[in-house]
Design a protein around this motif. Structure first.
Motif, PDB file in Angstrom:
ATOM      1  N   GLU A  53      -6.773   4.491  31.707  1.00  0.00           N
ATOM      2  CA  GLU A  53      -5.431   4.248  31.022  1.00  0.00           C
ATOM      3  C   GLU A  53      -5.016   2.683  31.319  1.00  0.00           C
ATOM      4  N   THR A  54      -5.635   2.167  32.109  1.00  0.00           N
ATOM      5  CA  THR A  54      -5.312   0.704  32.536  1.00  0.00           C
ATOM      6  C   THR A  54      -6.212  -0.274  31.531  1.00  0.00           C
ATOM      7  N   LEU A  55      -7.385   0.256  31.340  1.00  0.00           N
ATOM      8  CA  LEU A  55      -8.487  -0.526  30.721  1.00  0.00           C
ATOM      9  C   LEU A  55      -9.245   0.283  29.738  1.00  0.00           C
ATOM     10  N   PRO A  56      -8.687   0.302  28.413  1.00  0.00           N
ATOM     11  CA  PRO A  56      -9.251   1.051  27.387  1.00  0.00           C
ATOM     12  C   PRO A  56     -10.345   0.127  26.804  1.00  0.00           C
ATOM     13  N   ILE A  57     -11.646   0.775  27.031  1.00  0.00           N
ATOM     14  CA  ILE A  57     -12.718  -0.106  26.569  1.00  0.00           C
ATOM     15  C   ILE A  57     -13.594   0.784  25.408  1.00  0.00           C
ATOM     16  N   LYS A  79      -1.426  -1.167  22.613  1.00  0.00           N
ATOM     17  CA  LYS A  79      -2.266  -1.659  23.878  1.00  0.00           C
ATOM     18  C   LYS A  79      -3.782  -1.994  23.156  1.00  0.00           C
ATOM     19  N   HIS A  80      -4.165  -3.218  23.579  1.00  0.00           N
ATOM     20  CA  HIS A  80      -5.483  -3.717  23.146  1.00  0.00           C
ATOM     21  C   HIS A  80      -6.656  -3.180  23.898  1.00  0.00           C
ATOM     22  N   SER A  81      -7.889  -2.950  23.371  1.00  0.00           N
ATOM     23  CA  SER A  81      -8.794  -2.416  24.016  1.00  0.00           C
ATOM     24  C   SER A  81      -9.665  -3.577  24.065  1.00  0.00           C
ATOM     25  N   ILE A  82     -10.642  -3.624  25.025  1.00  0.00           N
ATOM     26  CA  ILE A  82     -11.617  -4.491  25.245  1.00  0.00           C
ATOM     27  C   ILE A  82     -12.908  -3.909  24.550  1.00  0.00           C
ATOM     28  N   LYS A  84     -25.429   1.943  12.297  1.00  0.00           N
ATOM     29  CA  LYS A  84     -24.861   0.817  13.219  1.00  0.00           C
ATOM     30  C   LYS A  84     -23.408   0.701  12.871  1.00  0.00           C
ATOM     31  N   LEU A  85     -23.425  -0.055  11.513  1.00  0.00           N
ATOM     32  CA  LEU A  85     -22.287  -0.252  10.910  1.00  0.00           C
ATOM     33  C   LEU A  85     -21.040   0.916  11.101  1.00  0.00           C
ATOM     34  N   LEU A  86     -21.611   2.046  10.740  1.00  0.00           N
ATOM     35  CA  LEU A  86     -20.657   3.170  10.527  1.00  0.00           C
ATOM     36  C   LEU A  86     -19.967   3.534  11.969  1.00  0.00           C
ATOM     37  N   VAL A  87     -20.965   3.355  13.005  1.00  0.00           N
ATOM     38  CA  VAL A  87     -20.377   3.592  14.372  1.00  0.00           C
ATOM     39  C   VAL A  87     -19.400   2.131  14.757  1.00  0.00           C
ATOM     40  N   CYS A  88     -19.853   1.212  14.406  1.00  0.00           N
ATOM     41  CA  CYS A  88     -18.904  -0.033  14.708  1.00  0.00           C
ATOM     42  C   CYS A  88     -17.487   0.145  14.116  1.00  0.00           C
ATOM     43  N   ALA A  89     -17.493   0.877  12.755  1.00  0.00           N
ATOM     44  CA  ALA A  89     -16.349   1.028  12.164  1.00  0.00           C
ATOM     45  C   ALA A  89     -15.596   1.943  12.697  1.00  0.00           C
ATOM     46  N   LEU A  90     -16.228   3.049  13.310  1.00  0.00           N
ATOM     47  CA  LEU A  90     -15.434   4.184  14.122  1.00  0.00           C
ATOM     48  C   LEU A  90     -14.792   3.505  15.441  1.00  0.00           C
ATOM     49  N   ARG A  91     -15.620   2.731  15.938  1.00  0.00           N
ATOM     50  CA  ARG A  91     -14.946   1.941  17.131  1.00  0.00           C
ATOM     51  C   ARG A  91     -13.853   1.105  16.868  1.00  0.00           C
ATOM     52  N   ILE A  92     -13.924   0.440  15.864  1.00  0.00           N
ATOM     53  CA  ILE A  92     -13.078  -0.638  15.469  1.00  0.00           C
ATOM     54  C   ILE A  92     -11.539   0.142  15.230  1.00  0.00           C
ATOM     55  N   ALA A  93     -11.880   0.959  14.428  1.00  0.00           N
ATOM     56  CA  ALA A  93     -10.807   1.720  13.731  1.00  0.00           C
ATOM     57  C   ALA A  93      -9.895   2.393  15.057  1.00  0.00           C
ATOM     58  N   GLN A  94     -10.799   2.792  16.156  1.00  0.00           N
ATOM     59  CA  GLN A  94     -10.146   3.656  17.189  1.00  0.00           C
ATOM     60  C   GLN A  94      -9.335   2.564  17.818  1.00  0.00           C
ATOM     61  N   GLY A  95      -9.981   1.388  18.238  1.00  0.00           N
ATOM     62  CA  GLY A  95      -9.221   0.314  18.987  1.00  0.00           C
ATOM     63  C   GLY A  95      -7.799  -0.351  18.109  1.00  0.00           C
ATOM     64  N   LYS A  96      -8.107  -0.233  17.028  1.00  0.00           N
ATOM     65  CA  LYS A  96      -6.846  -0.675  15.941  1.00  0.00           C
ATOM     66  C   LYS A  96      -5.887   0.273  16.162  1.00  0.00           C
ATOM     67  N   LEU A  97      -6.260   1.640  16.215  1.00  0.00           N
ATOM     68  CA  LEU A  97      -5.222   2.816  16.084  1.00  0.00           C
ATOM     69  C   LEU A  97      -4.666   2.569  17.426  1.00  0.00           C
ATOM     70  N   LEU A  98      -5.166   2.529  18.348  1.00  0.00           N
ATOM     71  CA  LEU A  98      -4.545   2.379  19.717  1.00  0.00           C
ATOM     72  C   LEU A  98      -3.686   1.248  19.691  1.00  0.00           C
ATOM     73  N   LYS A  99      -3.928   0.101  19.065  1.00  0.00           N
ATOM     74  CA  LYS A  99      -2.842  -0.773  19.282  1.00  0.00           C
ATOM     75  C   LYS A  99      -1.522  -0.460  18.325  1.00  0.00           C
ATOM     76  N   GLN A 100      -1.898   0.184  17.256  1.00  0.00           N
ATOM     77  CA  GLN A 100      -0.786   0.683  16.450  1.00  0.00           C
ATOM     78  C   GLN A 100       0.108   1.524  17.233  1.00  0.00           C
ATOM     79  N   GLN A 101      -0.585   2.533  17.857  1.00  0.00           N
ATOM     80  CA  GLN A 101       0.256   3.682  18.363  1.00  0.00           C
ATOM     81  C   GLN A 101       0.920   3.463  19.737  1.00  0.00           C
ATOM     82  N   ILE A 102       0.378   2.724  20.494  1.00  0.00           N
ATOM     83  CA  ILE A 102       1.128   2.467  21.937  1.00  0.00           C
ATOM     84  C   ILE A 102       0.995   0.948  22.320  1.00  0.00           C
TER      85      ILE A 102
END
Ligand SMILES: Nc1ncnc2c1ncn2[C@@H]1O[C@H](COP(=O)(O)OP(=O)(O)OP(=O)(O)O)[C@@H](O)[C@H]1O
Ligand SMILES: [Mg+2]
Length: 360
Positions: free
Chosen positions: A110-114, A295-298, A275-293
């Motif tokens: 929770e403290t450090l989303p990666i 919080k930035h991921s690392i 690889k690009l698809l996986v990167c897109a999934l991870r980037i979207a996930q990080g962006k959504l976290l920022k939108q929702q709570i």
């Protein structure tokens, strides 16, 4: 949120390293076997309490030492936070956040989303459903706090149910557990479903940039026939469940379906595109976290240049920069990254035989 300080001791081939990472892109470069992936692994270990490379946590301790120590200062909107982790060869782990001992490793997460992207983790996403389920659950866990308890409860009841099935218990004694199982399953499934819907909104734009000519569809499957009522299904499948000794359908079979046209993504895309698809999934996930709570991921991106041409390296680095998050990327040749960035990286580290130095 970013790491402003990272100390690594006795982790893989790194005896002792002190890094002062910057916000933005941190580039780590060095030859094969120098310790680049180990640095990313150390950050991940600090956030997750385990490795992304080996399920045997003992293996990461330097072979000549009996414990590893990781320490980081995390800069958060509410002020600095200090995280320390010590892992002993005996198997014991000690975690402290701001001087207080932490019992549950989920507190660390929770403290450090990666978000981690490695050549291995990206192929994983195209193998069994487990890693795709973990991907959904990472997001569900961070975006809706009640997910953790619901999922833990569903798993606990599932375990009890499976035990009874193996003992050949009659349905009348399983029925009681099914009431609870259905209730927790509904909670888990609703949160997962909501999460994938929100993710899809963001994903469209990113996939559109990375793979503009490919029609990728991402959807959630809940783990049983979508037309069936789960309680009725459990009752109807009782004999089959007894015969196999476990519960055949349910939230433990949920999956994320990645399709291109009518084909599974892994059959339709090239390695670079995957690889690009996986990167897109991870980037979207990080962006959504920022939108929702808020919080930035690392982001940890191991061997970023591999499999990608210059244009796609540029696109990927641009998307990573746009997240506003702290990013750690590794490469053998620093030019492969520097030449694809519009501005110089925020900080560069050179690794040589486990020794890390800042490049001015
Ligand atoms: N427990 C350990 N103790 C000591 N050394 C280890 C341990 N585990 C792995 N190593 C060594 O650490 C070194 C660094 O590995 P790492 O994977 O970080 O290199 P890398 O810079 O990412 O290389 P590549 O460019 O090939 O990916 C390797 O030489 C490996 O043999
Ligand atoms: Mg490596």
């Amino acid at each position: 949120m970013s790491l402003t300080r990272l100390n690594i001791e006795a982790f893989r081939n790194i005896q002792s390293a002190q890094l002062t990472p910057a916000a933005g892109i941190n580039l780590i470069y060095g030859q094969n076997g120098s310790g680049k992936t180990s640095i990313l692994e150390a950050i991940y270990f600090l956030g997750m309490g385990r490795s992304f490379r080996s399920h045997l946590s003992q293996r990461v301790i330097n072979t000549e030492q009996d414990k590893l120590t990781l320490f980081a200062t995390l800069s958060l909107p509410r002020g600095d936070s200090k995280i320390g982790l010590r892992r002993f060869r005996s198997g014991e782990t000690e975690v402290k956040i701001d001087g207080d001992k932490v019992k549950r490793l989920s507190t660390l997460a929770e403290t450090l989303p990666i978000q981690v992207i490695t050549p291995e983790s990206f192929s994983l996403l195209f193998e069994g459903p487990k890693s795709r389920r973990q991907f959904i659950d990472w997001g569900a866990f961070h975006s809706e706090p009640q997910f953790y308890a619901a999922w833990m409860n569903a798993r606990r009841v599932l375990k009890q149910r499976n035990q009874l099935l193996r003992n050949g218990a009659p349905y009348s004694s399983i029925q009681y557990w099914d009431l609870e199982f259905v209730r927790y399953t509904e909670q888990v499934t609703e949160i997962r479903n909501r999460y994938v819907d929100s993710l899809n909104e963001l994903l469209k734009g990113i996939i559109g940039e990375f793979l503009p000519r490919v029609d990728v569809k991402v959807s959630f499957t809940r783990g049983w026939d979508s037309k069936a009522d789960f309680a009725e299904l459990l009752a109807a499948q009782y004999s089959r469940d007894v015969a196999t000794g476990h519960t055949v359908s349910g939230p433990h079979k949920a999956d994320l379906r990645l399709r291109v046209g009518t084909l599974p993504a892994q059959d339709a895309l090239s390695r670079g595109q995957l690889k690009l698809l996986v990167c897109a999934l991870r980037i979207a996930q990080g962006k959504l976290l920022k939108q929702q709570i808020d919080k930035h991921s690392i982001y940890l991106v191991d061997d970023l240049p591999s499999e990608l041409d210059a244009q796609h390296r540029q696109l990927l680095l641009k998307q990573l920069t746009d997240t506003g998050a702290q990013v750690f990327v590794t490469a053998i040749d620093p030019a492969a990254i520097v030449d694809s960035l519009h501005a110089p990286p925020s900080r560069m580290f050179h690794v040589e035989q486990g020794r890390v130095t800042v490049v001015e």
